[in-house]
Design an enzyme around this catalytic site. Sequence first.
Site, PDB file in Angstrom:
ATOM      1  N   HIS A  51     -31.687  14.403 -10.297  1.00 58.36           N
ATOM      2  CA  HIS A  51     -30.778  13.368  -9.686  1.00 58.36           C
ATOM      3  C   HIS A  51     -29.845  14.101  -8.976  1.00 58.36           C
ATOM      4  O   HIS A  51     -28.470  13.648  -8.983  1.00 58.36           O
ATOM      5  CB  HIS A  51     -30.164  12.600 -10.817  1.00 58.36           C
ATOM      6  N   GLU A  54     -32.020  22.374   9.586  1.00 61.54           N
ATOM      7  CA  GLU A  54     -31.647  20.840  10.095  1.00 61.54           C
ATOM      8  C   GLU A  54     -32.765  20.401  11.097  1.00 61.54           C
ATOM      9  O   GLU A  54     -33.378  19.123  11.051  1.00 61.54           O
ATOM     10  CB  GLU A  54     -30.464  20.554  10.991  1.00 61.54           C
TER      11      GLU A  54
END
Length: 456
Positions: free
Chosen positions: A156, A290
């Site tokens: 998480h 990216e």
Amino acid sequence: MAKQWGGRFEAQTDALVEALGQSVSYDARLAPWDIRASIAHARMLGQEGIITRADSRKIVAGLTAIAKDIDAGRFTFDPSLEDVHTNIESALVTRIGDAGKRLHTGRSRNDQVATDVRLWMRDQIDTILKLLKAIQAAFVDFAEAHVEVILPGCTHLQHAQPVLLAHHMLAYFEMFARDRDRFTQLRARVNVMPLGSAALAGTPYPINREWVAKELGFERISANSMDAVSDRDFVIEFCAAASLTMMHLSRFSEELILWSTPEYHFIEIGDSYTTGSSIMPQKKNPDVAELVRGKTGRVYGDLTALLTLMKGLPLTYNRDLQEDKEALFDASDTVQLCLAVVTRMIPSIHIHAHAMESATREGYLEATDVADYLVGKGMPFREAHSVVGRIVLYCSRNGRRIPELSVKEFRSFAACFDADIVDALSVESIVRRRDNPGGTSPRRVREALRKARKSL
Ligand code: ARG
């Protein structure tokens, strides 16, 4: 513009139809494979007496010369001739005359294009398999170079348990190992020859498909001519495999992007794989990571385009199938470029081991091990879980870390705590205890590294 195969037409093709229908602007790259397949076909036609040996030899020589010209950039592809197949056939006829007109005996562009794409894809898969191996090697080198470093493992995106950085990196090694499996298995399904299926029903000429298949390195010939000319599931599979590889590259990229923020400060990516800002002089942006993450979406788009392209097509060949190429080429080019650039970027990554290790002091990473400690003293795990929950609450209210608590404080939560709890809480000992196969203990990770190295 003169009409191709114009015998049965009275009017010329509309000028816009050329723009819509030409594929040579992108399928010209299939030329070397198209010519290889045509040479094998022509040889077979000569051997079987379907055309004369002399014509067969002329065709082979003509095609070989065309291949040389294409390779040297001396060949002009003409969009009015629609596609790579017609461009090459028409150049052949111009060069060698009537013999060239016999090449298309017993075949169709339908089995021809399916054959070309399979030949082309086989070579792309071989290159991709090499690239996958290279990125795996980069992960092994990187893991080996930092085998002592510990960082917080997350679930998480929250600190969960400490792990070795090498273990983290070897997780990617496994993903790319599965990608290699996938492309290897796909290669066997791709390596089947459609040629001889002709337009859709096969051909009456006494062709020798087995000979051509062997000549072209195909393992098998297709079993059903209608399937062979109209099926593109191998193209979809290729894009699916490429999508999964991109997904793996993208997940890694995302981690690099996070890890290079000042909030993490875990890594610095090398200058050659980062870029500056046009306005902010201090910036060092992880653009490569990216872009790889961004290009992943584009390969998924290729996959979706192909699935959609195929879903409504009745048997057999439909011209829609020509639209498979741009998506396929794009997916192939993109995955190859991204694999290559990420492989080169990996050794440029500088690790801030200290930042990783200090991060392990936050987020109560020892909690599971305190519960395991209580289990060792005979407490059922569920009970231990709730005792440690109370310890974490106590720590968070009082701004303490679990390893800072005194034995007396521990005892106030459960009587079975002893002095040995202190040794159980160092991150090194927590990592060391995860010593089952697949776990993060240094012993298991070194073993995994040896195995990984050997598999390359
Ligand atoms: N350029 C075409 C393609 O890629 C070749 C096959 C054309 N066949 C036909 N019957 N029009 O699909």
